[in-house]
Design an enzyme around this catalytic site. Structure first.
Site, PDB file in Angstrom:
ATOM      1  N   LYS A   1      69.660  64.396  75.669  1.00 32.98           N
ATOM      2  CA  LYS A   1      70.145  63.450  74.647  1.00 32.98           C
ATOM      3  C   LYS A   1      71.127  64.141  73.717  1.00 32.98           C
ATOM      4  O   LYS A   1      71.110  65.367  73.542  1.00 32.98           O
ATOM      5  CB  LYS A   1      69.007  62.846  73.835  1.00 32.98           C
ATOM      6  CG  LYS A   1      68.146  63.829  73.042  1.00 32.98           C
ATOM      7  CD  LYS A   1      68.679  64.220  71.681  1.00 32.98           C
ATOM      8  CE  LYS A   1      67.822  65.291  71.022  1.00 32.98           C
ATOM      9  NZ  LYS A   1      68.447  65.971  69.887  1.00 32.98           N
TER      10      LYS A   1
ATOM     11  N   ALA B   1      66.154  75.197  74.291  1.00 28.78           N
ATOM     12  CA  ALA B   1      66.353  75.349  72.837  1.00 28.78           C
ATOM     13  C   ALA B   1      67.802  75.065  72.468  1.00 28.78           C
ATOM     14  O   ALA B   1      68.409  75.768  71.669  1.00 28.78           O
ATOM     15  CB  ALA B   1      65.925  76.748  72.362  1.00 28.78           C
TER      16      ALA B   1
ATOM     17  N   ASP C   1      60.763  63.658  70.104  1.00 27.83           N
ATOM     18  CA  ASP C   1      61.828  63.163  70.984  1.00 27.83           C
ATOM     19  C   ASP C   1      61.309  62.654  72.332  1.00 27.83           C
ATOM     20  O   ASP C   1      62.081  62.114  73.122  1.00 27.83           O
ATOM     21  CB  ASP C   1      62.858  64.266  71.260  1.00 27.83           C
ATOM     22  CG  ASP C   1      63.747  64.544  70.050  1.00 27.83           C
ATOM     23  OD1 ASP C   1      63.805  63.695  69.136  1.00 27.83           O
ATOM     24  OD2 ASP C   1      64.387  65.615  70.037  1.00 27.83           O
TER      25      ASP C   1
HETATM   26  O1  C5P Z   1      58.240  66.736  67.029  1.00 28.87           O
HETATM   27  P1  C5P Z   1      58.631  68.098  67.456  1.00 28.87           P
HETATM   28  O2  C5P Z   1      57.456  68.943  67.846  1.00 28.87           O
HETATM   29  O3  C5P Z   1      59.703  68.130  68.480  1.00 28.87           O
HETATM   30  O4  C5P Z   1      59.252  68.766  66.177  1.00 28.87           O
HETATM   31  C1  C5P Z   1      59.487  70.165  66.125  1.00 28.87           C
HETATM   32  C2  C5P Z   1      59.684  70.570  64.681  1.00 28.87           C
HETATM   33  O5  C5P Z   1      60.907  70.025  64.169  1.00 28.87           O
HETATM   34  C3  C5P Z   1      58.617  70.069  63.721  1.00 28.87           C
HETATM   35  O6  C5P Z   1      57.522  70.939  63.691  1.00 28.87           O
HETATM   36  C4  C5P Z   1      59.367  70.068  62.401  1.00 28.87           C
HETATM   37  O7  C5P Z   1      59.459  71.367  61.866  1.00 28.87           O
HETATM   38  C5  C5P Z   1      60.760  69.655  62.815  1.00 28.87           C
HETATM   39  N1  C5P Z   1      60.947  68.199  62.683  1.00 28.87           N
HETATM   40  C6  C5P Z   1      61.063  67.644  61.426  1.00 28.87           C
HETATM   41  N2  C5P Z   1      61.225  66.297  61.303  1.00 28.87           N
HETATM   42  C7  C5P Z   1      61.279  65.491  62.383  1.00 28.87           C
HETATM   43  C8  C5P Z   1      61.175  66.028  63.694  1.00 28.87           C
HETATM   44  C9  C5P Z   1      61.009  67.394  63.799  1.00 28.87           C
HETATM   45  O8  C5P Z   1      61.022  68.362  60.433  1.00 28.87           O
HETATM   46  N3  C5P Z   1      61.437  64.181  62.215  1.00 28.87           N
END
Ligand code: C5P
Length: 309
Positions: free
Chosen positions: A16, A103, A143
């Site tokens: 994406k 990443a 995501d």
């Molecule tokens: O949801 P996911 O595990 O992919 O998110 C990884 C990190 O990205 C979270 O732990 C957070 O630090 C950050 N994040 C955030 N706000 C979001 C999505 C992700 O701060 N809406």
């Protein structure tokens, strides 16, 4: 004896790019409130699942070495979560062909998790619908629901609450993949730091961008692309400024950091322009490698599934 022998199931899941990534305030749960317009791109991962004696994960592709193959991998967690839901053991061999940079800000890990949910739902013949899979996906990562959904969508909440967005035409992209990766939490933390120090400008609403998507005109869409995480990614990886400049100099309509980066995404006027911009960027020494992609494309879907009686 007549029996059903499930064959390996292969699922393709898209990457994406966030066409608009508005980052709101930090919530009590550690996530940020987002307004995100996602577009699923043709750069994708293929995930193959097959019955085995125990759970294993294998990764193939350029970036394979840097990805853990144990329970730290989102795919492993996806298999365990779905097995628990189904009340069975996660006894499957999972093999991933990685096309999405690791990443890289393109939701590669989420794509793999989404693909695993779809593949195991098919292999185990669970018959879960997309909403049920998306609910499980949201537990794994913000995501993952979009990787299941695909196409173009507006994400709110932490990015996991989705509404489809009308997008006419196919858009053509050049992706500049960086040498290393950036950690998503680190980039969000850097944005918090920048905001605590000063007041970096925040994106406005996404309405104009959504109109441009409905019109299907890349030149109208280009100046409306925006990413609140970009200043944070550039602060952590200043070399990306050169990459962004090189893409527009090469003829892209616009360039942005994809999600939390460090991949840079360049919107081009058409497929031919994307090939030309890609060739010039590849020779400019500003990135590890270049990929051409188009979007929108569908979310995670089975590409081979045969059962034998
Ligand atoms: O949801 P996911 O595990 O992919 O998110 C990884 C990190 O990205 C979270 O732990 C957070 O630090 C950050 N994040 C955030 N706000 C979001 C999505 C992700 O701060 N809406």
């Amino acid at each position: 004896m007549l029996s059903v022998v499930p064959r390996p199931v292969v699922v393709r899941a898209p990457s994406k790019v966030n066409l608009h990534l508005g980052v709101g305030d930090l919530r009590d749960d550690g996530f940020h409130e987002l307004t995100s317009v996602f577009q699923a791109l043709s750069l994708s991962d293929d995930v193959r699942v097959a019955d085995a004696d125990s759970l294993s994960v294998e990764i193939n592709g350029e970036d394979a070495r840097v990805v853990p193959t144990d329970r730290r991998n989102l795919v492993w967690q996806a298999a365990e979560l779905l097995a628990e839901r189904a009340g069975r053991r996660a006894d499957v061999a999972i093999s991933i062909d990685k096309g999405i940079p690791v990443a890289g800000g393109m939701a590669g890990g989420s794509a793999d998790a989404a693909a695993t949910l779809v593949a195991l739902d098919a292999l185990w013949q669970l018959g879960l619908d997309r909403a049920e899979l998306a609910e499980l996906g949201a537990v794994l990562g913000s995501d993952v629901p979009f990787s299941l959904h695909g196409a173009t969508a507006l994400g709110t909440g932490r990015g996991e609450q989705l509404l489809p967005v009308l997008s006419r035409n196919t858009f053509h992209w050049v992706l500049a993949l960086a040498k290393g990766g950036l950690s998503t939490p680190t980039v969000f933390r850097e944005l918090d730091r920048l905001r605590a120090e000063g007041n970096p400008p925040r994106l406005g609403g996404a309405e104009a961008l959504m109109h441009a998507l409905a019109s299907g005109d890349a030149a109208t869409l280009a100046p409306l692309l925006g990413n609140d995480l970009q200043p944070a990614a550039l602060s952590l990886a200043p070399g990306l400024r050169r990459t962004l400049r090189a893409g527009t100099t090469a003829g892209a309509l616009a360039g942005i950091v994809s999600g939390s980066g460090p991949t840079c995404a360049f919107l081009c006027a058409d497929a031919e322009a994307a090939v030309a911009v890609g060739a010039e960027l590849a020779g400019a020494g500003v990135c590890r490698t270049v990929r051409i992609a188009h979007g929108p494309v569908p979310g995670a879907r089975v590409i081979t599934h045969e059962t034998e009686h």
